[in-house]
Design an enzyme around this catalytic site. Structure first.
Site, short mmCIF file in Angstrom:
data_model
loop_
_atom_site.label_atom_id
_atom_site.label_comp_id
_atom_site.label_asym_id
_atom_site.label_seq_id
_atom_site.Cartn_x
_atom_site.Cartn_y
_atom_site.Cartn_z
N LYS A 126 26.53 56.26 -75.89
CA LYS A 126 27.54 55.47 -75.16
C LYS A 126 28.49 54.71 -76.08
CE LYS A 126 25.50 57.02 -71.60
NZ LYS A 126 26.04 58.24 -70.97
N GLY A 174 23.57 54.81 -66.92
CA GLY A 174 23.02 54.72 -65.59
C GLY A 174 22.24 53.43 -65.38
N GLY A 175 22.59 52.40 -66.17
CA GLY A 175 21.98 51.08 -65.96
C GLY A 175 20.72 50.82 -66.75
N GLU A 210 29.52 44.10 -74.49
CA GLU A 210 30.77 44.05 -73.73
C GLU A 210 30.89 42.73 -73.00
OE1 GLU A 210 30.71 47.34 -71.00
OE2 GLU A 210 31.44 48.73 -72.52
N LYS A 211 32.10 42.31 -72.76
CA LYS A 211 32.35 41.22 -71.83
C LYS A 211 31.82 41.66 -70.47
CE LYS A 211 34.43 37.36 -70.49
NZ LYS A 211 33.99 36.05 -71.04
N GLU A 298 31.46 55.65 -68.46
CA GLU A 298 30.71 56.82 -68.91
C GLU A 298 31.44 58.07 -68.45
OE1 GLU A 298 26.65 56.82 -67.49
OE2 GLU A 298 26.35 54.72 -68.05
N ARG A 302 28.67 67.02 -65.72
CA ARG A 302 27.94 67.89 -64.79
C ARG A 302 28.60 67.83 -63.42
NH1 ARG A 302 25.23 62.88 -64.83
NH2 ARG A 302 25.37 61.91 -62.78
N ARG A 346 23.56 59.46 -48.37
CA ARG A 346 22.41 60.17 -48.94
C ARG A 346 21.18 59.85 -48.08
NH1 ARG A 346 22.65 60.10 -55.50
NH2 ARG A 346 24.91 60.28 -55.72
C1 MV4 Z 1 28.80 46.78 -66.69
C2 MV4 Z 1 28.82 45.83 -65.65
C3 MV4 Z 1 29.55 44.68 -65.84
N1 MV4 Z 1 30.22 44.48 -67.01
N2 MV4 Z 1 29.48 46.54 -67.83
C4 MV4 Z 1 25.66 49.80 -64.78
C5 MV4 Z 1 25.52 51.27 -64.98
C6 MV4 Z 1 26.43 51.66 -66.09
N3 MV4 Z 1 27.19 52.84 -65.74
C7 MV4 Z 1 27.30 50.47 -66.29
N4 MV4 Z 1 26.81 49.41 -65.46
C8 MV4 Z 1 27.44 48.21 -65.46
N5 MV4 Z 1 28.15 47.93 -66.58
C9 MV4 Z 1 30.15 45.41 -67.97
N6 MV4 Z 1 30.81 45.19 -69.11
C10 MV4 Z 1 28.10 46.11 -64.48
C11 MV4 Z 1 27.39 47.30 -64.39
C12 MV4 Z 1 26.67 47.49 -63.16
C13 MV4 Z 1 27.01 48.50 -62.25
C14 MV4 Z 1 28.04 49.39 -62.49
C15 MV4 Z 1 28.35 50.38 -61.60
C16 MV4 Z 1 27.64 50.47 -60.41
C17 MV4 Z 1 26.63 49.61 -60.15
C18 MV4 Z 1 26.28 48.62 -61.05
C19 MV4 Z 1 25.24 47.75 -60.77
C20 MV4 Z 1 24.91 46.79 -61.67
C21 MV4 Z 1 25.61 46.65 -62.87
#
Ligand code: MV4
Length: 457
Positions: A126, A174-175, A210-211, A298, A302, A346
């Site tokens: 990442k 994916g968290g 990250e912020k 990201e 796929r 879903r």
């Molecule tokens: C974050 C964020 C807030 N700020 N990055 C979670 C999965 C991954 N794809 C990135 N994620 C997050 N990144 C920053 N800088 C909050 C999340 C996030 C989230 C993002 C998309 C969908 C659901 C989420 C649930 C919790 C946190």
């Protein structure tokens, strides 16, 4: 190995589907329409599954656990060799983003219908994916320059960007391996625990920072690219309704989208694809804040579970596009804008009243909804035994209509018609969601499910 070059009228003769469930069926259907023969692979738990019945040939690849069957590369390659398949479609999950598998297919002269090994590796890390996007001028969240060297570097970076910050594992995604930190104390604890967790989970403890973006929306852009440098976007999907990083509902257009934002995000997504020489269909995930600033998160190399709603609003078969691109066909390069509204619920074999606990078992009674604007992608039927070994998603209920309002009305009607007995499902959850004022108004973020309360029936 160089990219394969195909003659003008080339098309695959036989595709092996290295997956199960609804997506295996979905791929078989398109192959049939394209006149391509199909090979199913299955574990002993899936002997009675519809993908085994509907494929032209089927090969058993092992016992129920995924690690001994759907993830067993040697068995899948052997199945392709025995049946003389000239390509493998991995679907989603399992081996779909496994660079090693993509490489082994290449080495065995079997076309992997997905990304090249270098692209999977490049997006799988990442921090380096983010650096690639920064260089390509795709907007990213302000943060560290690549990996954090040590805790001193971590602390300094947090001082510089200001709390709240998010620590992220470079091997995560994916968290997984994320820590939200509001102060020095949480940062120190988060740094040590996240590193330990990532080392154990991924064998890689690299972290970046990250912020923290508060209350963002998850909006992703579907893209398609061919090997001649044509890239287009196929509009967005709003996937903000998630629980513990599992998507529950997806829709297009996003209720938060504007024509201007779509154009800007579309351009950014195409830049992202171009930066890695992408070929095939893929998805660029963005976080969008309340001021409609958007940031690269990201890239998924796929086909995704939610590709269906894009198909409904642009009227294209994305699996067909994927196969055509893999066979060396050209795409036009024109972008696609949503002409209608589509939404997907879903349906999981889970009990929404008991913390979405899995509910495997036999479906004793089954009736699926139908009618105008209703689509169901499923491998479920009356008498089907849902094995406990795999994902709990058993069906995707998709509606399409002129407007969002009609789409929700249709979804409510379809959910009311849907009968699945013998196992608990997420249908009652979706029925309540479709009546929630904040959901109906389109006023929601990725935080929505943290406060949504399901009412006991
Ligand atoms: C974050 C964020 C807030 N700020 N990055 C979670 C999965 C991954 N794809 C990135 N994620 C997050 N990144 C920053 N800088 C909050 C999340 C996030 C989230 C993002 C998309 C969908 C659901 C989420 C649930 C919790 C946190």
């Amino acid at each position: 190995m160089a990219k394969r070059k195909y003659k003008k009228d080339f098309m695959f003769e036989k595709i092996l589907i290295a997956n199960r469930g609804e997506i295996a069926l979905r791929i078989i259907r398109t192959c049939k329409e394209m006149g391509i023969k199909t090979v199913a692979v299955y574990s002993t738990a899936d002997k009675e599954s519809l993908h085994v019945r509907f494929a032209d040939e089927a090969v058993c690849i092992g016992p129920p656990p995924s690690s001994d069957s759907y993830l067993k590369i040697a068995n899948i390659i052997a199945a392709a060799e025995i049946t003389n398949a000239d390509a493998i479609h991995p679907g989603y999950g399992f081996l779909s983003e496994n660079a090693g598998f993509s490489r082994i297919c290449q080495e065995n002269d079997i076309k992997f219908i997905g990304a090249l090994p270098e692209q999977i590796d490049g997006m799988g890390d990442k921090a380096s994916a983010k650096e690639t996007m920064k260089k390509a001028k795709v907007p990213t969240v302000p943060g560290s320059d690549g990996l954090l060297k040590d805790y001193t570097d971590c602390h300094k970076t947090a001082q510089k960007i200001g709390y709240p910050v998010m620590l992220k594992a470079t091997a995560g995604g994916g968290g997984r391996g994320m820590r939200l930190c509001w102060n020095d104390e949480q940062l120190e604890e988060g740094w040590h625990s996240a590193r330990q967790e990532s080392a154990a989970a991924f064998g890689n403890d690299g972290m970046y920072m990250e912020k923290y973006i508060e209350e963002p929306r998850h909006i992703e852009i579907q893209i398609a690219a061919d090997q001649y440098g044509n890239v287009c976007h196929l509009s967005e999907r709003d996937c903000s309704i998630q629980r513990r990083h599992q998507k529950l509902v997806e829709e297009v257009p996003s209720p938060f989208m504007t024509d201007k934002l779509r154009e800007k995000m579309g351009i950014a997504a195409k830049k992202a694809a171009t930066a890695v020489n992408y070929e095939g269909v893929g998805t660029v995930e963005f976080l969008v804040d309340k001021n409609r600033n958007f940031y690269f998160m990201e890239m998924n190399t796929r086909i995704q579970v939610e590709h269906t709603i894009t198909e409904e609003v642009i009227n294209r078969d994305l699996i067909k596009e994927q196969i055509r691109i893999a066979a060396g066909k050209r795409i036009s390069g024109d972008d696609y804008l949503p002409k209608r509204h589509s939404m997907q619920c879903r349906i999981n074999a889970e009990d929404p009243f008991k913390d979405f606990r899995p509910s495997p078992g036999t479906i004793t009674n089954y009736h699926k909804p139908g009618g105008h604007g209703v689509r169901i992608d499923t491998h479920a039927y009356a008498g089907y035994k849902i094995p406990p070994h795999y994902d709990s998603m058993i069906s995707k209920l998709i509606t399409v209509a002129e407007t969002r309002e009609e789409c929700i009305t249709k979804m409510k009607r379809a959910l009311d018609e849907y009968i699945i007995e013998g196992v608990k499902t997420t249908i009652p959850f979706h029925k309540q969601l479709m009546c929630d004022p904040d959901f109906v108004s389109g006023n929601f973020t990725t935080k929505f499910m943290e406060t949504f309360e399901i009412k006991e029936e």
